[in-house]
Design an enzyme around this catalytic site. Structure first.
Site, short mmCIF file in Angstrom:
data_model
loop_
_atom_site.label_atom_id
_atom_site.label_comp_id
_atom_site.label_asym_id
_atom_site.label_seq_id
_atom_site.Cartn_x
_atom_site.Cartn_y
_atom_site.Cartn_z
N ALA A 142 55.21 26.91 71.43
CA ALA A 142 56.14 26.25 72.35
C ALA A 142 55.40 25.11 73.04
CB ALA A 142 56.70 27.24 73.36
N GLY A 193 55.19 30.54 69.64
CA GLY A 193 56.57 30.38 69.19
C GLY A 193 56.68 30.14 67.70
N GLU A 197 56.50 33.50 66.12
CA GLU A 197 57.78 34.15 66.41
C GLU A 197 58.90 33.59 65.53
OE1 GLU A 197 57.36 35.29 71.10
OE2 GLU A 197 57.28 33.17 70.57
N GLU A 230 49.53 33.84 73.78
CA GLU A 230 50.11 33.55 75.09
C GLU A 230 49.32 34.12 76.27
OE1 GLU A 230 53.63 33.29 72.20
OE2 GLU A 230 51.83 34.52 72.43
#
Length: 258
Positions: A63, A108, A111, A131
């Site tokens: 992200a 992300g 994911e 993260e």
């Protein structure tokens, strides 16, 4: 759409996250573009299978930290819900989705790959949920999908240490199903997509639905889903064609997808 490109080759839809200057990092605009493309894919009956990849040397590096740096708790929750919903839409797409992971798949990006049905990786691919090293948790399903795919202990290890692993280890733990040279990745993904396209698509979609639903429930409920799907497919013209070809020893089949 600014950051997500789409093309169709026969019955295969190819989605490319196209923000290479930022290593395809996910920001609000990328999520909106991806959301719109998924709606387009779902509505197009002639698309049977989707291949999802990234432009340049990254699948999705994560992200967008520049966007997230100023988030309040409320902002973070909204962003997590937004991304989570888009990834759920991807996971629940009626058509199978193949992730062609060409490079970095971190945070992300990992994911996003896990929300796909099948994951193929380039030898240069890197996976991880880093993260906690940034002071946050995974926000787009990492704490939920990773243990379902690789098991609780390994997921705990990867998430709590923020460890990044290579493609070979990703295959070893079951995070990806195959690893190939970078120059062969899209060819392999398209070959796999075409193999799926060659089958009866109602049966393909019902099989995906059963697997996805069954992974979220108990075995008795899941078995009932499967029995229902089996009944649905037994009432199709494709069943008549497939079984007729088998009994007649015909290699060629002409599925009507009805």
């Amino acid at each position: 759409m600014a950051f997500v490109k789409f093309e169709q080759q026969g019955h295969v839809g190819i989605i490319t996250i196209d923000r290479p200057d930022a290593l395809n990092a996910l920001n609000s605009q990328v999520l909106s573009d991806l959301d719109a493309v998924l709606d387009r894919v779902e509505a197009e009956d002639e698309i049977y299978v989707v291949v999802l990849t990234g432009a340049g040397r990254s699948f999705v590096a994560g992200a967008d930290i520049g966007e997230m740096k100023g988030f309040t708790s409320s902002d973070g929750k909204k962003f997590g819900v937004r991304g989570g919903n888009v990834f759920l839409k991807l996971e629940n797409l009626s058509k199978p989705v193949i992730a062609a992971v060409n490079g970095f798949a971190l945070g992300g990006g990992c994911e996003l790959a896990m929300a796909c049905d099948i994951r193929l990786a380039s030898e240069k691919a890197k996976f991880g949920q880093p993260e906690v090293g940034l002071g946050i948790t995974p926000g787009f399903g990492g704490t939920q999908r990773l243990p379902r795919i690789v098991g609780v202990s390994k997921a705990m290890e990867l998430i709590l240490t923020a460890q990044v692993i290579g493609a070979a280890e990703a295959k070893e733990i079951g995070l990806v199903s195959a690893v190939c040279p970078p120059e062969e990745l899209m060819e392999r993904a398209m070959e796999l997509a075409q193999a799926i396209c060659a089958n009866a698509q109602i049966a393909v979609r019902e099989s995906k639905r059963c697997i996805r639903m069954g992974m979220q429930t108990d075995i008795h409920t899941a078995a009932a889903f499967e029995a229902e799907a089996f009944g649905v497919t037994c009432g199709t013209a494709d069943k008549d064609e497939g079984m007729g070809a088998f009994l007649e020893k015909r290699k060629e089949k002409h599925f009507l997808n009805r």
